[in-house]
Design an enzyme around this catalytic site. Structure first.
Site, PDB file in Angstrom:
ATOM      1  N   ASP A   1      -8.009  -5.294  -0.615  1.00 51.82           N
ATOM      2  CA  ASP A   1      -8.193  -6.447  -1.159  1.00 51.82           C
ATOM      3  C   ASP A   1      -8.033  -7.504  -0.864  1.00 51.82           C
ATOM      4  OD1 ASP A   1      -7.621  -3.687  -3.305  1.00 51.82           O
ATOM      5  OD2 ASP A   1      -9.248  -4.287  -3.138  1.00 51.82           O
TER       6      ASP A   1
ATOM      7  N   HIS B   1       0.830  -1.526  -0.144  1.00 50.68           N
ATOM      8  CA  HIS B   1      -0.136  -0.141  -0.143  1.00 50.68           C
ATOM      9  C   HIS B   1       0.759   1.716   0.380  1.00 50.68           C
ATOM     10  CE1 HIS B   1      -3.225   2.748   1.112  1.00 50.68           C
ATOM     11  NE2 HIS B   1      -4.105   1.941   0.860  1.00 50.68           N
TER      12      HIS B   1
HETATM   13  C1  SDX Z   1      -6.252  -0.264  -3.572  1.00 56.03           C
HETATM   14  O1  SDX Z   1      -4.506   4.308  -2.384  1.00 56.03           O
HETATM   15  C2  SDX Z   1      -5.290   4.062  -2.094  1.00 56.03           C
HETATM   16  O2  SDX Z   1      -6.022   4.223  -0.579  1.00 56.03           O
HETATM   17  C3  SDX Z   1      -5.567   2.492  -3.020  1.00 56.03           C
HETATM   18  C4  SDX Z   1      -7.052   1.831  -2.479  1.00 56.03           C
HETATM   19  C5  SDX Z   1      -8.553   2.436  -1.350  1.00 56.03           C
HETATM   20  O3  SDX Z   1      -8.917   2.448  -0.245  1.00 56.03           O
HETATM   21  O4  SDX Z   1      -8.181   3.322  -2.115  1.00 56.03           O
HETATM   22  O5  SDX Z   1      -7.017   1.635  -0.300  1.00 56.03           O
HETATM   23  C6  SDX Z   1      -7.273   0.507  -2.910  1.00 56.03           C
HETATM   24  O6  SDX Z   1      -5.855   0.803  -4.161  1.00 56.03           O
HETATM   25  C7  SDX Z   1      -5.499  -0.869  -2.149  1.00 56.03           C
HETATM   26  C8  SDX Z   1      -3.698  -2.033  -2.910  1.00 56.03           C
HETATM   27  C9  SDX Z   1      -4.716  -3.015  -4.066  1.00 56.03           C
HETATM   28  N1  SDX Z   1      -3.820  -3.469  -4.785  1.00 56.03           N
HETATM   29  C10 SDX Z   1      -2.439  -4.639  -5.188  1.00 56.03           C
HETATM   30  O7  SDX Z   1      -3.332  -5.235  -3.995  1.00 56.03           O
HETATM   31  C11 SDX Z   1      -1.815  -4.171  -6.264  1.00 56.03           C
HETATM   32  C12 SDX Z   1      -0.764  -5.412  -5.780  1.00 56.03           C
HETATM   33  N2  SDX Z   1       0.194  -3.572  -4.254  1.00 56.03           N
HETATM   34  C13 SDX Z   1       1.326  -3.444  -5.858  1.00 56.03           C
HETATM   35  O8  SDX Z   1       0.435  -3.182  -7.058  1.00 56.03           O
HETATM   36  C14 SDX Z   1       1.735  -1.261  -4.957  1.00 56.03           C
HETATM   37  O9  SDX Z   1       1.802  -2.612  -3.102  1.00 56.03           O
HETATM   38  C15 SDX Z   1       0.320  -0.424  -5.128  1.00 56.03           C
HETATM   39  C16 SDX Z   1       0.139  -0.350  -6.003  1.00 56.03           C
HETATM   40  C17 SDX Z   1      -0.395  -1.494  -3.472  1.00 56.03           C
HETATM   41  C18 SDX Z   1       1.553   0.598  -3.922  1.00 56.03           C
HETATM   42  O10 SDX Z   1       2.913   0.867  -5.041  1.00 56.03           O
HETATM   43  P1  SDX Z   1       3.505   1.373  -4.544  1.00 56.03           P
HETATM   44  O11 SDX Z   1       3.154   2.512  -3.216  1.00 56.03           O
HETATM   45  O12 SDX Z   1       3.174   2.691  -6.017  1.00 56.03           O
HETATM   46  O13 SDX Z   1       4.772   0.928  -3.869  1.00 56.03           O
HETATM   47  P2  SDX Z   1       6.093   0.740  -5.239  1.00 56.03           P
HETATM   48  O14 SDX Z   1       4.991  -0.394  -6.139  1.00 56.03           O
HETATM   49  O15 SDX Z   1       7.149   1.316  -5.280  1.00 56.03           O
HETATM   50  O16 SDX Z   1       6.452  -0.482  -4.482  1.00 56.03           O
HETATM   51  C19 SDX Z   1       7.527  -0.029  -3.434  1.00 56.03           C
HETATM   52  C20 SDX Z   1       8.183  -1.851  -3.854  1.00 56.03           C
HETATM   53  C21 SDX Z   1       8.576  -1.724  -4.553  1.00 56.03           C
HETATM   54  O17 SDX Z   1       9.620  -2.401  -4.653  1.00 56.03           O
HETATM   55  P3  SDX Z   1      11.925  -1.870  -5.260  1.00 56.03           P
HETATM   56  O18 SDX Z   1      11.368  -1.578  -6.796  1.00 56.03           O
HETATM   57  O19 SDX Z   1      11.931  -0.963  -4.296  1.00 56.03           O
HETATM   58  O20 SDX Z   1      12.946  -3.020  -5.593  1.00 56.03           O
HETATM   59  O21 SDX Z   1       7.342  -2.687  -2.832  1.00 56.03           O
HETATM   60  C22 SDX Z   1       7.452  -3.371  -4.156  1.00 56.03           C
HETATM   61  C23 SDX Z   1       7.871  -3.076  -5.435  1.00 56.03           C
HETATM   62  O22 SDX Z   1       8.592  -4.027  -6.907  1.00 56.03           O
HETATM   63  N3  SDX Z   1       6.123  -4.738  -4.037  1.00 56.03           N
HETATM   64  C24 SDX Z   1       5.752  -5.393  -4.410  1.00 56.03           C
HETATM   65  C25 SDX Z   1       4.368  -5.099  -4.058  1.00 56.03           C
HETATM   66  N4  SDX Z   1       3.710  -3.854  -3.809  1.00 56.03           N
HETATM   67  C26 SDX Z   1       4.569  -3.368  -3.513  1.00 56.03           C
HETATM   68  N5  SDX Z   1       6.580  -6.334  -4.354  1.00 56.03           N
HETATM   69  C27 SDX Z   1       5.598  -8.049  -5.134  1.00 56.03           C
HETATM   70  N6  SDX Z   1       3.969  -7.712  -4.621  1.00 56.03           N
HETATM   71  C28 SDX Z   1       3.419  -6.244  -4.162  1.00 56.03           C
HETATM   72  N7  SDX Z   1       2.373  -6.221  -4.061  1.00 56.03           N
END
Ligand code: SDX
Length: 426
Positions: free
Chosen positions: A361, A304
């Site tokens: 989710d 998140h």
């Molecule tokens: C919702 O914003 C909100 O409030 C949203 C929400 C709401 O109520 O409106 O809460 C609802 O959208 C919840 C999120 C649902 N999405 C998912 O579950 C999809 C999986 N999650 C990721 O795609 C990610 O965690 C996000 C999109 C939720 C957040 O993305 P960020 O903040 O841009 O974080 P990032 O992608 O920069 O990740 C930071 C690091 C990265 O690694 P590095 O590049 O630093 O090595 O963490 C890793 C990412 O690769 N990472 C994950 C991961 N999420 C982040 N690695 C594996 N699996 C994951 N799910």
């Protein structure tokens, strides 16, 4: 604490005011930055950028706190209803009994959808995703319900109309996708019971309202009701800043929510769990795949932008899974897989170091399956829940005296000035 910060840019010192929120959050007010220094800031994804000052929802990502108008989501989950929480978000205070009765009457009066809208539904290809249909049909509401005379009346009626009709429109898309007759809203049913009845009632098998399921749905929607400046809410504010009507702004929010990184994740989580279950995929392999830098696969329902600890909503949702399944003495193999996946991920350094925990989710799909909602309607369920939040945020921006059209700047890195070359000389 100083009311200002100092910046030294190209040898010159500048002062900028500090904004401090009621919960101690601090921001540097850079509204005069470019005019004073010629510099802009750069913050892709706006992870460090505040877009507005708001009094609707407070989140603390480090401590896992979520409050709507100051009330902890845990208390609303335990004691409130979705209708009452929607009133709180939109009006800023919990309703009196009189307010709530009047709100119920208005929601009932606006629950029908113009018959001509059914023609639109009939003409979508049967396999259309219900989020695409919902976004289009919400935008179409302006055509069927033109602006009213006074601005105040217009906003109050638009808000109630949309809150009430979104249920009818969502259920209509499901019924029509099955080739079934549309079920109309009933004046004797509550907000949530009406939706379930419109979804599942049929002439050959009348739907029996189960109060436990109605409560589970109400709680599901309370947990989704608002979440400060997330992607879809920001879309509603940005589109609304062009002074378009509420329907068009909400339609943009629905489109943004559809994405698999945002609200679309609840559908992707179930598809991921089903893939593990039906293909007998190893959970450890799935977790390892999610850690591979070059692999675009993400562990859906994990991570998140704000929560760097367990999403408080996911905790409540996880408890709901057990409650709803216990009610039907049902087993859902996907729940066992989800819990094992969570256990493995949360004991893995990669997830611990990156503060990746289950978000709302991760467990929500299990609850929706137990209620009987089809997987492709999961994000529509998120949209119905988030509607009061989008509406309250849109209204807050419309009423903000500082309200300006959203228009970010950029840093240009394309070709420098060059002349046009006639085609025969290229
Ligand atoms: C919702 O914003 C909100 O409030 C949203 C929400 C709401 O109520 O409106 O809460 C609802 O959208 C919840 C999120 C649902 N999405 C998912 O579950 C999809 C999986 N999650 C990721 O795609 C990610 O965690 C996000 C999109 C939720 C957040 O993305 P960020 O903040 O841009 O974080 P990032 O992608 O920069 O990740 C930071 C690091 C990265 O690694 P590095 O590049 O630093 O090595 O963490 C890793 C990412 O690769 N990472 C994950 C991961 N999420 C982040 N690695 C594996 N699996 C994951 N799910």
């Amino acid at each position: 604490m100083s009311e200002h910060v100092k910046m030294i840019i190209e040898g010159k010192e500048y002062e900028f005011p500090v904004i401090c929120g009621t919960e101690g959050e601090k921001a540097i007010d850079i509204t005069s930055l470019r005019q004073k220094t010629g510099f802009i800031t750069m913050d892709p994804g706006f992870a460090n950028t505040g877009s507005c000052i708001s009094s609707i929802t407070f989140m603390n990502g480090e401590d896992g706190i979520l409050r709507y108008r100051g009330i902890p989501v845990e208390q609303l989950a335990a004691h409130s209803t979705f209708k009452e929480t929607a009133f709180l978000l939109i009006n800023g205070e919990l309703p009196s009994r009189k307010d709530l009765n009047r709100f119920s009457v208005l929601l009932n009066d606006h629950s029908l959808v113009h018959e001509d809208m059914q023609i639109f539904y009939q003409n979508f290809p049967r396999a259309s995703h219900p989020m695409g249909i919902l976004s289009s049909m919400v935008n179409a509401l302006r055509s069927f319900y033109p602006a009213l005379q006074t601005a105040e009346e217009e906003i109050n009626i638009m808000v109630t109309r949309l809150l009430s009709k979104i249920r009818t429109m969502a259920a209509m898309s499901y019924k029509i996708s099955l080739g079934h007759k549309v079920v109309y809203p009933r004046p004797d049913l509550s907000y949530c019971a009406n939706f379930l009845n419109m979804m599942f009632d049929t002439p050959v098998r009348p739907y029996e309202i189960d109060e436990d399921l109605v409560k589970a749905l109400s709680l599901f929607w309370i947990l989704h009701a608002d979440h400060e400046q997330n992607c879809s809410t920001s879309a509603v504010r940005v589109v609304g800043s062009g002074r378009v009507n509420l329907y068009a702004s909400i339609s943009a929010g629905i489109a943004a929510l559809w994405g698999p990184l945002h609200g679309g994740a609840n559908q992707k989580v179930i598809e991921m769990l089903e893939q593990i279950h039906s293909n007998g995929e190893s959970i450890k392999k799935i977790v390892e795949m999610a850690k591979e830098k070059e692999n675009p696969f993400r562990l859906m329902g994990f991570g998140h932008r704000v929560y760097k600890t367990y999403d408080p909503r996911a905790k409540i949702m996880k408890g709901m899974c057990h409650k709803v399944l216990k009610k039907f003495k049902a087993e859902d193999p996907l729940l066992d897989i989800a819990m094992e996946l969570e256990e493995i991920a949360l004991s893995d350094d990669y997830f611990v170091e990156k503060n990746l925990y289950p978000n709302i989710d991760f467990y929500s799909g299990i609850v929706l399956r137990a209620i009987g909602i089809p997987t492709n309607m999961f994000t529509v369920m998120f949209a119905i829940g988030r509607l009061p939040g989008w509406i309250s945020q849109w209204r807050e921006s419309v009423n903000d005296p500082e309200w300006r059209i959203a228009r970010p700047r950029q840093i240009y890195v394309g070709p420098v000035k060059r002349d046009y070359v006639p085609i025969d000389e290229r």
